[in-house]
Design an enzyme around this catalytic site. Structure first.
Site, PDB file in Angstrom:
ATOM      1  N   HIS A 166       2.930   3.634  -9.010  1.00 25.09           N
ATOM      2  CA  HIS A 166       2.738   2.196  -9.261  1.00 25.09           C
ATOM      3  C   HIS A 166       3.981   1.599  -9.927  1.00 25.09           C
ATOM      4  O   HIS A 166       4.386   0.484  -9.629  1.00 25.09           O
ATOM      5  CB  HIS A 166       1.498   1.968 -10.125  1.00 25.09           C
ATOM      6  N   SER A 173      -7.392  -5.748  -6.082  1.00 24.74           N
ATOM      7  CA  SER A 173      -8.509  -6.338  -5.335  1.00 24.74           C
ATOM      8  C   SER A 173      -9.790  -6.300  -6.159  1.00 24.74           C
ATOM      9  O   SER A 173      -9.889  -5.565  -7.152  1.00 24.74           O
ATOM     10  CB  SER A 173      -8.716  -5.562  -4.028  1.00 24.74           C
ATOM     11  N   LEU A 183      10.382 -20.703  -4.890  1.00 23.55           N
ATOM     12  CA  LEU A 183       9.387 -19.828  -4.249  1.00 23.55           C
ATOM     13  C   LEU A 183       8.019 -19.949  -4.923  1.00 23.55           C
ATOM     14  O   LEU A 183       7.910 -19.851  -6.149  1.00 23.55           O
ATOM     15  CB  LEU A 183       9.879 -18.373  -4.358  1.00 23.55           C
ATOM     16  N   GLU A 232       1.058 -13.643  12.028  1.00 19.30           N
ATOM     17  CA  GLU A 232       1.544 -12.435  12.700  1.00 19.30           C
ATOM     18  C   GLU A 232       1.311 -11.272  11.750  1.00 19.30           C
ATOM     19  O   GLU A 232       1.578 -11.384  10.541  1.00 19.30           O
ATOM     20  CB  GLU A 232       3.039 -12.571  13.014  1.00 19.30           C
ATOM     21  N   SER A 243      -8.261  -5.272   4.698  1.00 14.47           N
ATOM     22  CA  SER A 243      -8.845  -4.906   3.403  1.00 14.47           C
ATOM     23  C   SER A 243      -9.213  -6.112   2.538  1.00 14.47           C
ATOM     24  O   SER A 243      -8.883  -6.168   1.351  1.00 14.47           O
ATOM     25  CB  SER A 243      -7.895  -3.982   2.630  1.00 14.47           C
ATOM     26  N   ARG A 274     -11.636   2.112  -9.307  1.00 15.44           N
ATOM     27  CA  ARG A 274     -10.673   3.202  -9.613  1.00 15.44           C
ATOM     28  C   ARG A 274     -10.890   3.719 -11.031  1.00 15.44           C
ATOM     29  O   ARG A 274     -11.485   3.034 -11.875  1.00 15.44           O
ATOM     30  CB  ARG A 274      -9.247   2.681  -9.455  1.00 15.44           C
ATOM     31  N   ARG A 304       0.207   9.357 -10.229  1.00 14.10           N
ATOM     32  CA  ARG A 304       0.034   8.082  -9.514  1.00 14.10           C
ATOM     33  C   ARG A 304       0.664   6.918 -10.287  1.00 14.10           C
ATOM     34  O   ARG A 304       1.179   5.977  -9.699  1.00 14.10           O
ATOM     35  CB  ARG A 304      -1.457   7.799  -9.299  1.00 14.10           C
ATOM     36  N   ASP A 359       0.833  -1.209   0.000  1.00 15.98           N
ATOM     37  CA  ASP A 359       0.000   0.000   0.000  1.00 15.98           C
ATOM     38  C   ASP A 359       0.871   1.264   0.000  1.00 15.98           C
ATOM     39  O   ASP A 359       1.943   1.284   0.601  1.00 15.98           O
ATOM     40  CB  ASP A 359      -0.887  -0.030   1.256  1.00 15.98           C
ATOM     41  N   GLY A 360       0.373   2.299  -0.652  1.00 15.52           N
ATOM     42  CA  GLY A 360       1.019   3.612  -0.553  1.00 15.52           C
ATOM     43  C   GLY A 360       1.686   4.099  -1.828  1.00 15.52           C
ATOM     44  O   GLY A 360       2.387   5.118  -1.799  1.00 15.52           O
ATOM     45  N   GLY A 363       0.276   5.502  -4.382  1.00 10.49           N
ATOM     46  CA  GLY A 363      -0.309   6.802  -4.742  1.00 10.49           C
ATOM     47  C   GLY A 363       0.249   7.917  -3.875  1.00 10.49           C
ATOM     48  O   GLY A 363       0.630   8.981  -4.365  1.00 10.49           O
TER      49      GLY A 363
HETATM   50  C1  FPP Z   1      -1.939   0.336  -3.312  1.00  9.02           C
HETATM   51  O1  FPP Z   1      -1.447   1.628  -3.418  1.00  9.02           O
HETATM   52  C2  FPP Z   1      -1.419  -0.423  -4.402  1.00  9.02           C
HETATM   53  C3  FPP Z   1      -2.169  -0.979  -5.382  1.00  9.02           C
HETATM   54  C4  FPP Z   1      -3.629  -0.897  -5.458  1.00  9.02           C
HETATM   55  C5  FPP Z   1      -1.536  -1.701  -6.449  1.00  9.02           C
HETATM   56  C6  FPP Z   1      -0.370  -2.499  -5.997  1.00  9.02           C
HETATM   57  C7  FPP Z   1       0.253  -2.978  -7.198  1.00  9.02           C
HETATM   58  C8  FPP Z   1       1.567  -2.981  -7.436  1.00  9.02           C
HETATM   59  C9  FPP Z   1       2.637  -2.620  -6.487  1.00  9.02           C
HETATM   60  C10 FPP Z   1       1.980  -3.482  -8.723  1.00  9.02           C
HETATM   61  C11 FPP Z   1       1.824  -4.954  -8.733  1.00  9.02           C
HETATM   62  C12 FPP Z   1       2.395  -5.468  -9.938  1.00  9.02           C
HETATM   63  C13 FPP Z   1       2.552  -6.754 -10.198  1.00  9.02           C
HETATM   64  C14 FPP Z   1       3.227  -7.117 -11.408  1.00  9.02           C
HETATM   65  C15 FPP Z   1       2.068  -7.828  -9.326  1.00  9.02           C
HETATM   66  P1  FPP Z   1      -2.497   2.789  -3.608  1.00  9.02           P
HETATM   67  O2  FPP Z   1      -2.563   3.136  -5.037  1.00  9.02           O
HETATM   68  O3  FPP Z   1      -3.789   2.411  -3.004  1.00  9.02           O
HETATM   69  O4  FPP Z   1      -1.771   3.904  -2.799  1.00  9.02           O
HETATM   70  P2  FPP Z   1      -2.459   5.054  -1.976  1.00  9.02           P
HETATM   71  O5  FPP Z   1      -3.271   4.384  -0.892  1.00  9.02           O
HETATM   72  O6  FPP Z   1      -1.282   5.790  -1.443  1.00  9.02           O
HETATM   73  O7  FPP Z   1      -3.268   5.840  -2.958  1.00  9.02           O
END
Ligand code: FPP
Length: 268
Positions: free
Chosen positions: A67, A95, A161, A230, A219, A101, A63, A50-51, A53
């Site tokens: 990503h 999700s 893995l 944990e 979430s 979005r 944004r 998370d984070g 954005g």
């Molecule tokens: C949450 O940050 C992040 C997401 C919704 C997307 C997470 C996805 C990636 C890190 C890319 C994954 C890629 C692969 C190939 C698996 P947010 O956008 O909700 O951030 P914010 O809460 O700060 O707005």
């Protein structure tokens, strides 16, 4: 192991990184030099990344670049998990609620997924990583779902893995789906039949769930699987969740006393 932004000789992680290896299994001595021990590592780690954005916003960037930085960090975390010999890593990439979005952001994420699967596939496959999606990927455009299915098929016999990527995943959906499938079996719903229909059925029990960015909630991610996991929440935005921070979280995990409802630090 590749690490960004560290100077040679400054920490055991940097020393390892500067040996110039990519995805090389660490020896016991190397793991111990990090302040960890193979016996106290989690077998299955999940991450809510998370984070992205807020990371971008703090830098006045779009944004999409948050990503992108998130995917770059993700690659390092996958490598380190594999190098440490962690058995399964489950990542919350998209999700069932993320469809809310803006369509431009969904497109960006889809393009990043495609880029990731194309660019990283060979290295992951060479290192015997087994890729599996969690969730109903049929809702993604075929350029995304096709690549994922292909990666799953090609890596299905790999014994390294277990990389579980949750895409169009929601725990409530997963639980209902597993309950329905188990109920349709002759023996009906038992713990065994239910768990067999979870997306994570062939991963070990979840030991550790990490969420970045200071939010402290699950979430709708792995709600059933997290029963005895944990939970560790860190303040960093996901793109700043460094290898050093990950190792630090693993050290915290090793210090936790896990009782599974019993009295001793052992599964009853
Ligand atoms: C949450 O940050 C992040 C997401 C919704 C997307 C997470 C996805 C990636 C890190 C890319 C994954 C890629 C692969 C190939 C698996 P947010 O956008 O909700 O951030 P914010 O809460 O700060 O707005």
């Amino acid at each position: 192991m590749i690490l960004s932004g560290c100077k040679a000789g400054t920490s055991p992680l940097c020393i390892l990184a500067h040996e110039g290896k990519t995805m090389a299994k660490l020896t016991r001595e190397q793991i111990e030099a990090l302040g960890l021990s193979p016996e106290h590592l989690p077998r299955h780690v999940a991450m809510i990344m998370d984070g992205n954005g807020r990371w971008a916003k703090a830098r006045s960037l779009p944004r999409a670049l948050g990503h992108r930085a998130g995917v770059t960090r993700l690659k390092g975390i996958i490598r380190l998990s594999s190098d440490l010999g962690i058995e399964a890593l489950s990542l919350f990439a998209f999700s069932t609620e993320n469809w809310k979005r803006p369509v431009e952001e969904i497109d960006t994420l889809c393009s990043l997924f495609v880029e990731f699967f194309i660019k990283e596939f060979d290295e992951l496959h060479e290192n015997r990583v087994r890729i599996r999606s969690l969730g109903d990927i049929s809702k993604f455009p075929p350029r995304v779902s096709g690549l994922i299915r292909d990666a799953e098929e090609k890596t299905k016999a790999n014994d390294g893995l277990k990389l579980n990527i949750a895409m169009n995943y929601g725990s409530r959906d997963e639980i209902l789906r597993a309950a329905r499938l188990a109920a349709a079996e002759p023996g009906g719903v038992t713990q065994e039949s239910f768990e067999r229909h979870l997306y994570t059925a062939d991963s070990p029990e979840l030991d550790l769930l990490i969420r970045t960015s200071g939010e402290q909630r699950l979430s709708n991610f792995l709600l059933y699987q997290a029963s005895y996991a944990e939970l560790i929440f860190t303040e960093d935005f996901w793109p700043d969740f460094s290898d050093e921070r990950y190792v630090d979280v693993l050290r915290q995990y090793a210090r936790r006393s896990r009782r599974f409802g019993g009295l001793e630090d052992t599964k009853q």
